[in-house]
Design a protein around this motif. Structure first.
Motif, PDB file in Angstrom:
ATOM      1  N   ARG A  25       0.831  -1.205   0.000  1.00 33.74           N
ATOM      2  CA  ARG A  25       0.000   0.000   0.000  1.00 33.74           C
ATOM      3  C   ARG A  25       0.864   1.253   0.000  1.00 33.74           C
ATOM      4  NH1 ARG A  25      -1.708   2.727   4.645  1.00 33.74           N
ATOM      5  NH2 ARG A  25      -3.497   4.112   4.377  1.00 33.74           N
ATOM      6  N   THR A  26       1.908   1.251   0.820  1.00 30.33           N
ATOM      7  CA  THR A  26       2.802   2.400   0.869  1.00 30.33           C
ATOM      8  C   THR A  26       3.486   2.616  -0.473  1.00 30.33           C
ATOM      9  OG1 THR A  26       3.226   1.969   3.211  1.00 30.33           O
ATOM     10  CG2 THR A  26       4.800   3.375   2.045  1.00 30.33           C
ATOM     11  N   VAL A  52       0.960   3.996  -3.097  1.00 29.65           N
ATOM     12  CA  VAL A  52       0.593   5.380  -2.813  1.00 29.65           C
ATOM     13  C   VAL A  52       1.715   6.336  -3.207  1.00 29.65           C
ATOM     14  CG1 VAL A  52       0.231   7.002  -0.908  1.00 29.65           C
ATOM     15  CG2 VAL A  52      -1.128   4.916  -1.026  1.00 29.65           C
ATOM     16  N   ASP A  64       1.949   6.652  -6.979  1.00 33.95           N
ATOM     17  CA  ASP A  64       0.882   7.512  -7.506  1.00 33.95           C
ATOM     18  C   ASP A  64       1.208   8.988  -7.287  1.00 33.95           C
ATOM     19  OD1 ASP A  64      -0.850   5.618  -8.567  1.00 33.95           O
ATOM     20  OD2 ASP A  64      -1.825   5.248  -6.653  1.00 33.95           O
ATOM     21  N   PHE A 105      -4.336   7.423  -5.804  1.00 32.18           N
ATOM     22  CA  PHE A 105      -3.765   7.703  -4.487  1.00 32.18           C
ATOM     23  C   PHE A 105      -4.855   7.818  -3.423  1.00 32.18           C
ATOM     24  CE2 PHE A 105      -3.242  11.403  -1.670  1.00 32.18           C
ATOM     25  CZ  PHE A 105      -2.289  10.903  -0.783  1.00 32.18           C
ATOM     26  N   ARG A 129      -5.034   4.788  -0.503  1.00 35.14           N
ATOM     27  CA  ARG A 129      -4.620   5.177   0.849  1.00 35.14           C
ATOM     28  C   ARG A 129      -5.716   4.905   1.882  1.00 35.14           C
ATOM     29  NH1 ARG A 129      -6.125  10.148   2.996  1.00 35.14           N
ATOM     30  NH2 ARG A 129      -4.115  10.272   4.064  1.00 35.14           N
ATOM     31  N   ARG A 130      -6.948   4.631   1.439  1.00 37.15           N
ATOM     32  CA  ARG A 130      -8.052   4.337   2.361  1.00 37.15           C
ATOM     33  C   ARG A 130      -8.085   2.865   2.772  1.00 37.15           C
ATOM     34  NH1 ARG A 130     -12.143   8.079   2.625  1.00 37.15           N
ATOM     35  NH2 ARG A 130     -13.687   6.440   2.952  1.00 37.15           N
ATOM     36  N   ARG A 139      -7.489  -0.251   4.789  1.00 32.94           N
ATOM     37  CA  ARG A 139      -7.193  -0.371   6.211  1.00 32.94           C
ATOM     38  C   ARG A 139      -6.857  -1.803   6.629  1.00 32.94           C
ATOM     39  NH1 ARG A 139      -6.414   4.065   5.589  1.00 32.94           N
ATOM     40  NH2 ARG A 139      -7.327   5.907   6.582  1.00 32.94           N
ATOM     41  N   ARG A 141      -1.950   2.340   8.657  1.00 29.52           N
ATOM     42  CA  ARG A 141      -0.711   3.095   8.544  1.00 29.52           C
ATOM     43  C   ARG A 141      -0.030   2.812   7.229  1.00 29.52           C
ATOM     44  NH1 ARG A 141       2.960   1.818  13.525  1.00 29.52           N
ATOM     45  NH2 ARG A 141       4.159   3.450  12.509  1.00 29.52           N
ATOM     46  N   HIS A 142       0.773   3.756   6.727  1.00 26.47           N
ATOM     47  CA  HIS A 142       1.525   3.569   5.470  1.00 26.47           C
ATOM     48  C   HIS A 142       2.616   2.560   5.694  1.00 26.47           C
ATOM     49  CE1 HIS A 142      -0.515   6.594   3.159  1.00 26.47           C
ATOM     50  NE2 HIS A 142      -0.336   7.471   4.120  1.00 26.47           N
TER      51      HIS A 142
END
Length: 425
Positions: free
Chosen positions: A71-72, A75, A78, A179, A183-184, A186, A424-425
């Motif tokens: 995910r990090t 993001v 992007d 992005f 980033r949503r 979870r 968290r990222h």
């Protein structure tokens, strides 16, 4: 699966990212031609620079992805692409973007796209159960197919209706949307354990190469991919000469014949959600590859008017797209299933590197054969070469995979993962 908020976020983000990526593939060359009046040779250099990160960075990116949350990585990729294209749009509007800047932009966008693509291939395993990988990959690959169809058309339309700088800004908006949705996510994600003395990047790359080489299924996927990509690159070089020179088709009709691959790929994505669980992953892989690749053997036999050849070429493209996408989705699910979470990025990057690394040589071979043997004979030879891929799969344990996906094997000690905290990222 669609009730899963995190999977929806990944799907929407990946779709937006693919639209931006495939639109920029058209926007940047048109920017060079229309705004900078670049010559054909300089345009070729621009395209090569944009594709170079696949060969130069894939293995390093795979090692990176296995040490960080996917995910990090997605993001950040992007954000980087959105900022780069946004800055280029502003510079273009004020006349401050020359060819050197455009080359740097193409390389940056290409490099960040490698990061995103490797990360999203590894991310699905961390979001869904392994038994649902085929359906998840089917949804993601379906959206990717739609982006491959709509992205270039959208980029060309934006350049024609607005301007190249504004079209670049529009591509940046797609990356911004990706992005915002990714980033949503979870869902708690397993991230690599960071030892007190972390191994060097070359050691992690070597572990990925050794893992792929030591696993029969992954080794077969690598060999089949390399055989296909080499032969396909050679065949396409001849094919793009064969259509206008032997069949006397216009550029518009040639483009139409090539776009037929897209709808076929959408159908292949839908079939990939059902066929492997019904007939077995191995039989589906071999049959889909044999049908999709073998259909090009019909093309050298085409003669006559466009009223006959064009529908035949559309059918060939549709079948090739359907078979190829069915193979892509099924292979990705198998690859993800047999690979431990801590090795997903490196395995994806290794297979990409080995497969795509053979394409430049294949293109050169195709051009050489076309000059020496003639277009029709060369097309037959290169299309026959594409059949090496299903033959490699048919002669391997990959062909005997049943309806249930295989389990993952052990990973090197440095690939051990630990769970992360959500949000968290």
């Amino acid at each position: 699966m669609w009730r899963d908020v995190d999977f929806r976020g990944l799907w929407v983000g990946q779709t937006a990212s693919q639209l931006g990526e495939h639109a920029s593939v058209v926007v940047l060359p048109l920017f060079a031609v229309l705004t900078l009046h670049a010559s054909a040779s300089r345009l070729g250099v621009l395209r090569a620079v944009g594709q170079a990160p696949i060969l130069l960075l894939s293995l390093f990116v795979g090692a990176w992805v296995d040490r960080w949350r996917t995910r990090t990585t997605m993001v950040l990729a992007d954000v980087g692409r959105a900022l780069a294209l946004g800055a280029a749009a502003l510079a273009g509007l004020f006349g401050g973007l020359g060819l050197p800047g455009l080359l740097a932009l193409a390389f940056a966008v290409g490099a960040l796209s490698v990061f995103f693509d490797v990360a999203y291939q590894a991310s699905l395993v961390r979001l869904v159960e392994r038994g649902r990988l085929v359906r998840g990959n089917s949804a993601l690959e379906g959206s990717r197919s739609a982006a491959q169809i709509g992205g270039p058309a959208l980029g060309g339309a934006l350049v024609s209706l607005l301007s190249a700088p504004i079209a670049a800004a529009s591509s940046a908006l797609f990356f911004a949307l990706s992005f915002l949705t990714i980033r949503r996510i979870r869902r708690a994600e397993s991230i690599p354990e960071r030892p007190e003395h972390p191994p060097r990047v070359w050691q992690r790359i070597h572990e990925g190469l050794r893992f792929v080489a030591g696993d029969t299924v992954l080794r077969t996927v690598c060999l089949a991919s390399a055989a296909f990509q080499f032969s396909f690159a050679a065949m396409m070089t001849v094919y793009l000469l064969f259509l206008p020179r032997e069949l006397h088709l216009s550029g518009t009709v040639v483009g139409l014949a090539l776009t037929a691959v897209g709808p076929g790929a959408l159908l292949g994505s839908l079939l990939a959600a059902r066929l492997p669980s019904r007939f077995g992953h191995g039989p589906v892989l071999v049959c889909a590859a044999a049908l999709g690749d073998g259909v090009f053997l019909c093309v050298p036999a085409l003669h006559g008017s466009s009223a006959v050849t064009v529908p035949a070429l559309l059918a060939v493209g549709f079948v090739f797209g359907g078979g190829g996408q069915l193979v892509n989705v099924t292979v990705m699910a198998v690859r993800q299933a047999v690979t431990p979470d801590g090795m997903q990025g490196r395995v994806a990057a290794t297979i990409t590197f080995v497969g795509m690394g053979s394409t430049p040589l294949g293109s050169l071979v195709g051009g050489f054969l076309a000059e020496e043997w003639g277009l029709r004979t060369s097309l037959l030879v290169t299309a026959t070469g594409m059949m090496l891929s299903p033959v490699v799969m048919a002669l391997s344990p990959l062909a005997r995979l049943e309806r249930e996906l295989p389990s993952s094997h052990g990973a090197p000690p440095t690939a051990v993962c630990r769970p992360s905290r959500p949000g968290r990222h």
